[in-house]
Design an enzyme around this catalytic site. Sequence first.
Site, PDB file in Angstrom:
ATOM      1  N   ASP A   1       0.870  -1.162   0.000  1.00  0.00           N
ATOM      2  CA  ASP A   1       0.000   0.000   0.000  1.00  0.00           C
ATOM      3  C   ASP A   1       0.918   1.226   0.000  1.00  0.00           C
ATOM      4  O   ASP A   1       2.137   1.106   0.211  1.00  0.00           O
ATOM      5  CB  ASP A   1      -0.884  -0.023   1.254  1.00  0.00           C
TER       6      ASP A   1
ATOM      7  N   ASP B   1      -0.236   5.002   1.142  1.00  0.00           N
ATOM      8  CA  ASP B   1      -0.512   5.995   2.182  1.00  0.00           C
ATOM      9  C   ASP B   1      -0.441   5.411   3.581  1.00  0.00           C
ATOM     10  O   ASP B   1      -1.124   4.436   3.897  1.00  0.00           O
ATOM     11  CB  ASP B   1      -1.896   6.606   1.950  1.00  0.00           C
TER      12      ASP B   1
END
Length: 236
Positions: A21, A23
């Site tokens: 991922d 963020d």
Amino acid sequence: MNRVSCAAKLAFKKVTHVIFDLDGLLLDTETIYKRVFSDIAKSHGKVYTPEIRAKVIGRVEEESAKVAVTEMNLPMSPEKFLQQYKSMAEQSLADVRVMPGAERLVKHFHSKQIPMAVATSSGQDTYDLKVAKHAALFSMFSHVVTGGSDPEVKRGKPNPDIFLVCASRFKDCPKPELCLVFEDAPNGVQAALGAGMQVVMVPDEQTDESLCKMATLRLHSLEEVKPELFGLPPLK
């Protein structure tokens, strides 16, 4: 926080590919999002609580805006919220920092020729803004799937679409169970598990413990990662 349950230890399986991922996991953007969302809420006499934040993080921007407006009963449309958010966050996102342990881990996998990709709920424009000052690091990934703008990602996290699309774009198209996901958000963990992948969760300290239990493994930081648990080359 218990880092891993006995059941999860038994469930560790060897993998060959890694999906990150973006963020709050590779880049410290969640502190920016939290500040901006809180400032918008405060301007309308509302509070951006940890409970609402848990529902927001990990989603594509449009969905995050809808959840924020609905949950806080804000007197604006999701479109207006998103416009205001982008205006307030743009400069900070351009100067975002890499999370502790992220650069070391990515460089390690790259040096060992472990295929890596990024699966982010950001749109392409927002992704480009965030990574502009970290071009060398992000050049080590084979590909990036930007869920907020990719036409093949029909549904955002917590649905598994983005991780299945991401896995399918590796050159050798591995089976989902051969992919290890690194995530920080409950919505992302749910998406990865739904895709049939193991997932290492590095949650924000404000994330409720009950939302972390489903992860294969929970850590405080990427500095604690032991790739050998999943059959990958160990860090030196």
